[in-house]
Design a protein around this motif. Structure first.
Motif: not given
Length: 141
Positions: A4-28
């Motif tokens: 799985v690729a989790v491809v994102y754009w973020s300026a404030s870090g909000n969507t970046e935090a979401m991307a990390g959680a998406v990747a964690a869920g895929a790994k789980e």
């Protein structure tokens, strides 16, 4: 094992935090997941992944980020048919119209989303992070 690729754009870090959680869920869920900032992703990389989760916050009048993310996504869109695809992002104002427009754009291009999209107001709270992990598991298959 699904990749799985989790491809994102973020300026404030909000969507970046979401991307990390998406990747964690895929790994789980047993997948291999790679988090990639959108400027490092291109159509020629699509074939390396079984599934792709795209994340972008609402910008301006509830549109995708126009300088980096939208051009990358538009260049990839025609090659996403048949892939497991999911969408996520954050917003600070509005009602989520950018996500509904993005989902419609995918439908018009023949992209069937693997699960419901996830949106979070500002920085995701625990419920938002849990929803992102569930999205990651769903897109992982």
């Amino acid at each position: 094992m699904s990749k799985v690729a989790v491809v994102y754009w973020s300026a404030s870090g909000n969507t970046e935090a979401m991307a990390g959680a998406v990747a964690a869920g895929a790994k789980e869920a047993g997948a291999e997941a790679e988090v990639i900032f959108c400027t490092s992703f291109a159509p020629e990389l699509i074939g390396q992944y079984d599934a792709i989760a795209f994340g972008c916050p609402a910008m301006g009048a509830e549109v995708l980020e126009e300088a980096e993310f939208e051009p990358m996504f538009e260049s990839c869109k025609g090659q996403l048919g048949g892939k497991r695809v999911a969408l996520f992002g954050s917003y600070g104002w509005g009602t989520g119209d950018w996500m509904r427009s993005w989902e419609q754009s995918c439908a018009d291009a023949g992209i069937a989303l693997a699960c419901d999209s996830v949106i979070c107001n500002e920085m995701p709270d625990e419920d938002g992070l849990a929803a992102c992990r569930a999205l990651g598991a769903a897109v992982a298959g």
